[in-house]
Design an enzyme around this catalytic site. Structure first.
Site, PDB file in Angstrom:
ATOM      1  N   HIS A 142      56.209  34.831   0.161  1.00 27.46           N
ATOM      2  CA  HIS A 142      56.719  35.902  -0.468  1.00 27.46           C
ATOM      3  C   HIS A 142      58.204  35.498  -0.802  1.00 27.46           C
ATOM      4  CE1 HIS A 142      58.259  40.191  -1.472  1.00 27.46           C
ATOM      5  NE2 HIS A 142      57.148  40.338  -1.700  1.00 27.46           N
TER       6      HIS A 142
ATOM      7  N   ASP B  22      63.497  38.766   3.324  1.00 28.81           N
ATOM      8  CA  ASP B  22      62.189  38.499   3.218  1.00 28.81           C
ATOM      9  C   ASP B  22      61.660  37.778   4.298  1.00 28.81           C
ATOM     10  OD1 ASP B  22      59.838  38.056   1.204  1.00 28.81           O
ATOM     11  OD2 ASP B  22      61.157  38.994  -0.099  1.00 28.81           O
TER      12      ASP B  22
ATOM     13  N   SER C 125      58.078  43.717  -6.363  1.00 30.75           N
ATOM     14  CA  SER C 125      58.904  42.561  -5.445  1.00 30.75           C
ATOM     15  C   SER C 125      59.239  41.500  -6.458  1.00 30.75           C
ATOM     16  CB  SER C 125      57.853  41.988  -4.562  1.00 30.75           C
ATOM     17  OG  SER C 125      57.852  42.485  -3.185  1.00 30.75           O
TER      18      SER C 125
END
Length: 645
Positions: free
Chosen positions: A237, A179, A414
């Site tokens: 994220h 990520d 996600s």
């Protein structure tokens, strides 16, 4: 195969080398810096693992209580030894199925409970035994914000993680999160193992260097016109995904992760504008699985599962597919997001790559979230949240570069993907040898929900995994038992020891070994030496049901295969018993030093009267035994042995 992806915010980037950039599978954040403002309610603590009670079902349920208690007392002596032998304190009750609940004078830990139960069940008077345990509600972490994590709680529209946690916490497993990297956070730091930054482009890296051992998220913000028309704040994220997968749990603060006992392997593959090159992501996949990558130091903490909450449009290329195949060949499943563009995920990579587990997002009703990609490549739905009901996890307060750790809300495929990755970690604790294909099959076959068999059911998936016996490397085999183990094939044939050598009846010793779930016990006594009992065979099972060494005595031979069947010898003092088996007759014992057994030997063993089809039994004042060649042997003290046909 399959995964869930989110809506692409940026257009596809193509360089002269035709490399593609990937984007995170996350929909727009909802007030990401804002965490909940109220603490969770008090939750119960785990019930104790110790117990001072045992449940025993005797074959003669009407036997005197004193006789029943004597069985438990004797088993405790054999199982736990003189120095710590518990004694029966009272007969508590008899259950509705006529099993007896017996209380001891001290609590036993889980290991002692297993030893005691094994000894009790070895008594032929016992049908079954088990520890009586205190129960509580399903384990719910005491983290402050767990009550706001609706996705983990079925009563709030999520899926049943508490019931899964009763069976597994993901201990010993590592989840690779490929990520944007990770930021320091109290709900993550103790779970993180050394990761790596795989961004090999200084235009994306923000740390102005190439690949290195620092997977810190430097921020994926962008100035106006740099990645899109307007400015974009950093998404944090990777930090959010890591918390959902395996954030620190049951520490009285923050959030709970899907796999509370798992570790996090952060691999930075997305940088500025939340973009990353497919070639870098592919190398990150291979490295995460423990495969060598040129120019990079070896990964000393290979992942048990790889999480890819990212996507890019188009078909899966050879570079990405080869990396996924490398991971799968090492039994490392690759869990990917389906995407958030409300289109068929078959046109989005890596969701359309082979050998992947593709995750779509559901809302609080269990139906597919409006933004989630769909289609045949999607294997399973997991909670991904919506704008009205987003997903809470670890976050960072910085708008561009990292600031203080905090908690925030995001939603998208996600967010659904790490819940599936966490479930995989729970499954692999129970059996680390599960293949990716088997994991995918179990996830899909146990799924349920309003759309049929599509919604993740972590408890059912974990329950479907047969636990593999844990082998502790600290156990060693030595002395006569160790010599026998080595001489007959060692670990290659019998597996490794799963316990230390222990006392058996009448001064003997025993030790257990396991290979592929198959248990073998090697017994030793001064009079017989060391021999093997193969517990799962018909002969081994008969030896166990007869009381192990207290019944037939110690093995004086290994189990021997002969034409038509098998046999094994056992000696108890001066008595010699042979247990014989054929597919037609099953296992039965001949007392070779008894009257009938001696006559059977003189008649030519199984070549004369045949194989035993019964054990010795009494009828009308006689002892009888029947054999496969039509012979019934009779014995009385006055007459001795005679036969009828």
């Amino acid at each position: 195969m399959g995964a869930l992806v989110r809506r692409a915010v940026l257009p596809l980037a193509v360089t002269a080398a035709l490399a593609l950039t990937a984007q995170p599978a996350v929909a727009a954040p909802t007030n990401p810096a804002a965490g909940p403002d109220a603490p969770a309610a008090t939750v119960p603590s785990d019930p104790p693992t110790e117990s001072d009670r045992v449940i025993v079902k005797f074959r003669d349920t009407a036997a005197p209580e004193a006789a029943k208690e004597k069985v438990v007392d004797t088993a405790a002596q054999q199982a736990l030894g003189d120095s710590k032998t518990p004694e029966v304190e009272e007969h508590v009750k008899q259950t509705t199925t006529q099993a007896d609940v017996i209380k001891l004078d001290r609590e036993l830990d889980e290991s002692e409970q297993k030893d005691l139960v094994r000894e009790i069940e070895a008594n032929p008077a016992v049908e079954y035994a088990e520890a009586d345990r205190l129960a509580s509600v399903s384990w719910v972490p005491n983290d402050t914000y767990t009550q706001f994590q609706w996705s983990l709680l079925p009563q709030q529209g999520g899926v049943n993680f508490p019931a899964a946690w009763d069976m597994s916490r993901g201990n010993g497993q590592t989840i690779a999160v490929l990520d944007t990297g990770i930021t320091p956070h109290g709900d993550l730091d103790s779970k993180v193992v050394p990761g790596r930054d795989f961004i090999n482009d200084t235009n994306l890296s923000r740390d102005y260097d190439l690949r290195d051992a620092n997977p810190r998220d430097e921020g994926d913000w962008s100035a106006p016109g740099e990645c899109s028309a307007g400015a974009r704040n950093s998404s944090w994220h990777g930090t959010h995904v890591a918390g959902l997968a395996a954030g620190v749990t049951h520490n009285g603060a923050g959030i709970s992760g899907a796999a509370p006992g798992a570790k996090i392997l952060p691999v930075r593959v997305l940088g500025k504008c939340t973009n990353g090159w497919v070639s870098d992501i592919a190398d990150g996949i291979s490295w995460s699985a423990g495969a060598p990558v040129a120019g990079q130091s070896a990964n000393r903490n290979p992942a048990a599962v790889i999480n890819l909450s990212l996507n890019y449009p188009g078909q899966c290329g050879t570079t990405m597919q080869n990396a996924i195949n490398t991971a799968v060949s090492r039994k490392v499943p690759v869990v990917v997001a389906a995407g958030n563009s409300s289109v068929n995920a078959g046109g989005t990579a890596p969701a359309n790559c082979a050998n992947t587990i593709v995750v779509g997002a559901s809302d609080t009703t269990g139906y597919t979230a409006g933004y989630s990609n769909t289609g045949a490549v999607v294997d399973i739905l997991a909670p991904g949240g919506t704008a009205a009901n987003p997903m809470l996890s670890t976050f960072n307060s910085g708008t561009t570069v990292p600031g203080a750790p905090t908690y925030g809300n995001l939603y998208g495929t996600s967010m659904a993907t790490p819940l599936v990755s966490g479930t995989v970690a729970l499954m692999k604790q129970r059996d680390p040898g599960l293949t990716p294909a088997r994991i995918e099959q179990l996830l899909t076959s146990t799924a349920s929900g309003p759309l049929g068999s599509l919604n993740l059911d972590p408890a059912a998936a974990v329950r479907a995994v047969t636990p593999r016996t844990t082998v502790q490397a600290s156990y060693t085999a030595a002395g006569g038992i160790g010599s026998k183990w080595h001489a007959t094939g060692g670990a290659a044939k019998w597996g490794n020891p799963v316990m230390n050598e222990a006392n058996a009846a009448n001064g003997g010793r025993y030790q257990e070994f396991v290979k592929n779930g198959r248990k073998t016990t090697i017994y030793w006594s001064r009079s017989t030496g060391a021999y093997v009992v193969e517990n799962p065979t018909a002969i081994g099972s008969r030896f166990i049901s007869a009381g192990r060494e207290r019944g037939y005595g110690y093995p004086s031979s290994d189990e021997r295969r002969v034409p038509g069947g098998a046999y094994q010898l056992f000696r108890n003092g001066s008595s010699l018993t042979k247990v014989l088996w054929t597919p037609a007759t099953g296992p039965h014992a001949v007392k070779e030093t008894g009257g009938i057994g001696g006559a059977w030997k003189r008649a030519g063993f199984e070549r004369g009267w045949g194989w035993p089809v019964t054990d010795e039994y009494r009828s009308g004042g006689e002892v009888l035994q029947r054999f496969s060649n039509g012979v019934t042997a009779h014995w009385t003290p006055q007459r001795g042995v005679w036969t009828t046909r």
